[in-house]
Design a protein around this motif. Structure first.
Motif, PDB file in Angstrom:
ATOM      1  N   GLN A  29       0.827  -1.207   0.000  1.00 44.96           N
ATOM      2  CA  GLN A  29       0.000   0.000   0.000  1.00 44.96           C
ATOM      3  C   GLN A  29       0.864   1.261   0.000  1.00 44.96           C
ATOM      4  N   GLY A  30       1.974   1.212  -0.742  1.00 48.26           N
ATOM      5  CA  GLY A  30       2.756   2.410  -0.937  1.00 48.26           C
ATOM      6  C   GLY A  30       3.863   2.653   0.054  1.00 48.26           C
ATOM      7  N   GLU A  31       4.231   1.641   0.874  1.00 48.03           N
ATOM      8  CA  GLU A  31       5.337   1.853   1.802  1.00 48.03           C
ATOM      9  C   GLU A  31       6.651   2.043   1.049  1.00 48.03           C
ATOM     10  N   GLY A  32       6.788   1.488  -0.151  1.00 43.50           N
ATOM     11  CA  GLY A  32       7.973   1.737  -0.948  1.00 43.50           C
ATOM     12  C   GLY A  32       8.822   0.506  -1.158  1.00 43.50           C
ATOM     13  N   GLU A  33      10.128   0.710  -1.312  1.00 49.69           N
ATOM     14  CA  GLU A  33      11.054  -0.377  -1.586  1.00 49.69           C
ATOM     15  C   GLU A  33      12.256  -0.273  -0.655  1.00 49.69           C
ATOM     16  N   TRP A  34      12.895  -1.417  -0.453  1.00 48.79           N
ATOM     17  CA  TRP A  34      14.078  -1.450   0.382  1.00 48.79           C
ATOM     18  C   TRP A  34      15.285  -1.013  -0.431  1.00 48.79           C
ATOM     19  N   LEU A  35      16.003  -0.020   0.073  1.00 50.38           N
ATOM     20  CA  LEU A  35      17.232   0.459  -0.537  1.00 50.38           C
ATOM     21  C   LEU A  35      18.393   0.167   0.400  1.00 50.38           C
ATOM     22  N   ALA A  36      19.526  -0.189  -0.177  1.00 55.80           N
ATOM     23  CA  ALA A  36      20.724  -0.535   0.591  1.00 55.80           C
ATOM     24  C   ALA A  36      21.749   0.580   0.481  1.00 55.80           C
ATOM     25  N   GLY A  37      22.466   0.830   1.573  1.00 54.25           N
ATOM     26  CA  GLY A  37      23.475   1.872   1.498  1.00 54.25           C
ATOM     27  C   GLY A  37      24.451   1.838   2.654  1.00 54.25           C
ATOM     28  N   ASP A  38      25.308   2.843   2.663  1.00 49.46           N
ATOM     29  CA  ASP A  38      26.307   3.009   3.712  1.00 49.46           C
ATOM     30  C   ASP A  38      26.206   4.442   4.216  1.00 49.46           C
ATOM     31  N   LEU A  39      26.075   4.613   5.525  1.00 45.97           N
ATOM     32  CA  LEU A  39      25.845   5.926   6.121  1.00 45.97           C
ATOM     33  C   LEU A  39      27.064   6.476   6.855  1.00 45.97           C
ATOM     34  N   HIS A  40      28.236   5.885   6.630  1.00 46.31           N
ATOM     35  CA  HIS A  40      29.449   6.407   7.275  1.00 46.31           C
ATOM     36  C   HIS A  40      30.645   5.942   6.451  1.00 46.31           C
ATOM     37  N   SER A  41      31.246   6.841   5.698  1.00 43.25           N
ATOM     38  CA  SER A  41      32.392   6.486   4.872  1.00 43.25           C
ATOM     39  C   SER A  41      33.254   7.717   4.634  1.00 43.25           C
ATOM     40  N   HIS A  42      34.476   7.467   4.200  1.00 44.12           N
ATOM     41  CA  HIS A  42      35.439   8.553   4.021  1.00 44.12           C
ATOM     42  C   HIS A  42      36.103   8.446   2.657  1.00 44.12           C
ATOM     43  N   SER A  43      36.188   9.572   1.972  1.00 47.62           N
ATOM     44  CA  SER A  43      36.862   9.636   0.680  1.00 47.62           C
ATOM     45  C   SER A  43      38.290  10.140   0.859  1.00 47.62           C
ATOM     46  N   ARG A  44      38.962  10.357  -0.234  1.00 47.99           N
ATOM     47  CA  ARG A  44      40.331  10.875  -0.186  1.00 47.99           C
ATOM     48  C   ARG A  44      40.387  12.263   0.454  1.00 47.99           C
ATOM     49  N   HIS A  45      39.218  12.889   0.654  1.00 47.26           N
ATOM     50  CA  HIS A  45      39.197  14.223   1.244  1.00 47.26           C
ATOM     51  C   HIS A  45      39.291  14.197   2.770  1.00 47.26           C
ATOM     52  N   SER A  46      39.304  13.020   3.384  1.00 45.58           N
ATOM     53  CA  SER A  46      39.639  12.897   4.801  1.00 45.58           C
ATOM     54  C   SER A  46      41.132  12.638   4.895  1.00 45.58           C
ATOM     55  N   ASP A  67      22.524   1.391  -2.996  1.00 46.15           N
ATOM     56  CA  ASP A  67      21.706   2.398  -3.661  1.00 46.15           C
ATOM     57  C   ASP A  67      22.012   3.817  -3.202  1.00 46.15           C
ATOM     58  N   PHE A  68      22.513   3.987  -1.974  1.00 44.92           N
ATOM     59  CA  PHE A  68      22.777   5.335  -1.456  1.00 44.92           C
ATOM     60  C   PHE A  68      24.077   5.337  -0.671  1.00 44.92           C
ATOM     61  N   LEU A  69      24.654   6.534  -0.538  1.00 50.60           N
ATOM     62  CA  LEU A  69      25.958   6.653   0.097  1.00 50.60           C
ATOM     63  C   LEU A  69      26.082   8.014   0.758  1.00 50.60           C
ATOM     64  N   LEU A  70      26.535   8.001   2.011  1.00 54.66           N
ATOM     65  CA  LEU A  70      26.914   9.226   2.704  1.00 54.66           C
ATOM     66  C   LEU A  70      28.433   9.218   2.856  1.00 54.66           C
ATOM     67  N   ILE A  71      29.093  10.147   2.176  1.00 60.89           N
ATOM     68  CA  ILE A  71      30.526  10.333   2.372  1.00 60.89           C
ATOM     69  C   ILE A  71      30.684  11.359   3.487  1.00 60.89           C
ATOM     70  N   SER A  72      31.063  10.877   4.642  1.00 58.85           N
ATOM     71  CA  SER A  72      31.106  11.712   5.856  1.00 58.85           C
ATOM     72  C   SER A  72      32.554  12.052   6.186  1.00 58.85           C
ATOM     73  N   ASP A  73      33.157  12.847   5.332  1.00 55.95           N
ATOM     74  CA  ASP A  73      34.555  13.208   5.558  1.00 55.95           C
ATOM     75  C   ASP A  73      34.716  14.039   6.821  1.00 55.95           C
ATOM     76  N   HIS A  74      35.841  13.846   7.494  1.00 62.46           N
ATOM     77  CA  HIS A  74      36.143  14.620   8.708  1.00 62.46           C
ATOM     78  C   HIS A  74      36.236  16.106   8.371  1.00 62.46           C
ATOM     79  N   ASP A  75      35.750  16.931   9.304  1.00 62.45           N
ATOM     80  CA  ASP A  75      35.753  18.379   9.065  1.00 62.45           C
ATOM     81  C   ASP A  75      36.840  19.112   9.826  1.00 62.45           C
ATOM     82  N   ASN A  76      37.527  18.432  10.742  1.00 61.94           N
ATOM     83  CA  ASN A  76      38.454  19.161  11.616  1.00 61.94           C
ATOM     84  C   ASN A  76      39.734  19.598  10.903  1.00 61.94           C
ATOM     85  N   HIS A  77      40.223  18.829   9.943  1.00 63.23           N
ATOM     86  CA  HIS A  77      41.479  19.197   9.301  1.00 63.23           C
ATOM     87  C   HIS A  77      41.305  20.281   8.238  1.00 63.23           C
TER      88      HIS A  77
END
Length: 381
Positions: A29-46, A67-77
């Motif tokens: 009834q419209g709840e949607g679909e299951w999407l897979a992802g990662d909510l904590h990762s670091h790129s070369r910018h960390s 399906d989704f990605l959060l690139i959570s690079d550190h902000d302190n440097h």
């Protein structure tokens, strides 16, 4: 106390046949679909990351079903200037992966992940990192940023107020040890009446070199923990960022050891009509009527696998059921009117291989998947 001790104390019981139909419930009834992802990762910018260009991360994620990605690079440097490196990288935009805007707010009293669907003034949050929690929370709300508590029981543990956050990282990286302490902390939050969503994040910092070099600790780390170890699943109404964040806020979240492991779903039939009417994250008034709960494993290679389904009620072991070669089971319980209670599930058993993270199993333990809770009589629901 580790959850292994819970299992020894739990009751062992058989699966009950004919669970309530998910297809007859609200998923149709419209709840949607299951999407897979990662909510904590670091790129070369960390600054503590290596061999992790954003494009390579996106390609790795897509290749392994994320399906989704959060690139959570550190902000302190970079003094809080996150938007001046990660977000403006020409590789950040993607047609395959839903990209979330965010960073890891890196302070002396812990780390906070920020999540947004559009660029925002991260400098404002960085400048408040040592301010009162209520000031950080107000700024985040003003900018439409969702906050999450990172690795609350490990190094750089979260020591802000949990009333600031929509979610807590109960499963950080492929390693087993800190997760048990994080789960106990999560249960304490839930028992206090906080409907905070449990999520996972790989905290992946390092990619494997193109030539397959495994000679350094950083190269080896990518063989034990990489994107999707663990995988966070969200029941999203659409394949977009707003739906991902809304699912997290609502508790429509499940976590698996990797994208090849089964996802666990916990639901309930509260009125006895044989159809699901309650999904993870939902809160209901307890009527004293017996409720039929359904646990379903989705995906993964289940042909000959044997799993222990450990049911946790109010932070304590309620029952352990064995699931062998099947996809679902039910159990029943009667919730007490006027009393707050919740149920969640842990799945233990063999962790499936990840083709690009061959040593994950050596550090992952036996946890295959975690559900989010079903809530009864929670005032905040």
């Amino acid at each position: 106390m580790r959850f292994g001790c819970f299992l020894l104390a739990a009751l062992i019981g058989p699966a009950v046949a004919q669970p309530a139909s998910f297809e007859a419930g609200r998923l149709a009834q419209g709840e949607g679909e299951w999407l897979a992802g990662d909510l904590h990762s670091h790129s070369r910018h960390s600054e503590d990351s290596s061999n992790h260009p954003i494009r390579a991360m996106q390609e790795f994620a897509a290749r392994h079903g994320l399906d989704f990605l959060l690139i959570s690079d550190h902000d302190n440097h970079v003094g809080g200037a996150t938007a001046q490196h990660t977000w403006v990288d020409p590789e950040f935009a993607s047609d395959e992966i839903v990209m979330l805007y965010g960073a890891e707010l890196t302070a002396e009293r812990g780390h906070i992940n920020t999540m947004s669907c559009a660029p925002y003034d991260h400098q404002r949050l960085y400048d408040l990192r040592d301010a009162l929690d209520i000031q950080i929370q107000a700024a985040a709300r003003d900018m439409g940023v969702q906050l999450s508590a990172n690795h609350p029981a490990g190094k750089d543990a979260f020591s802000f107020s949990y009333d600031m956050v929509a979610s807590v990282e109960v499963w950080n990286s492929a390693f087993f040890e800190d997760k048990q302490a994080a789960l106990m902390l999560w249960d304490d939050l839930l028992k206090s009446g906080r409907m905070v969503t449990g999520i996972g994040g790989s905290d992946s910092h390092h990619g494997i070199r193109a030539n397959g070099d495994r000679s350094t600790p950083r190269a080896l780390e990518a063989l034990t923990t990489n994107l999707g170890t663990p995988t966070t699943w969200v029941l999203a109404q659409a394949r977009d960022c707003a739906s991902v964040l809304r699912a997290i806020d609502r508790g429509r979240v499940s976590i698996s050891a990797n994208p090849y492991a089964p996802r666990v779903e916990l639901a309930a039939d509260t009125d006895g009509d044989g159809a699901i009417d309650m999904l993870m994250g939902d809160n209901r008034a307890a009527t004293g009527q017996e409720i039929s709960f359904t646990v379903r494993l989705a995906g993964g290679d289940l042909a000959d696998a044997a799993y222990s389904i450990a049911i946790v009620k109010n932070g304590h072991p309620f029952r352990t059921l064995e699931l062998v070669g099947a996809r679902s089971l039910t159990f029943a319980d009667t919730t007490e009117p006027g009393k707050r209670s919740y149920y969640r599930v842990e799945v233990l058993g063999p962790v499936p291989d990840h083709p690009s993270v061959p040593y994950q199993k050596s550090v992952a333990g036996q946890t295959v998947a975690l559900s989010n809770p079903l809530f009864f009589n929670f005032d905040g629901g």
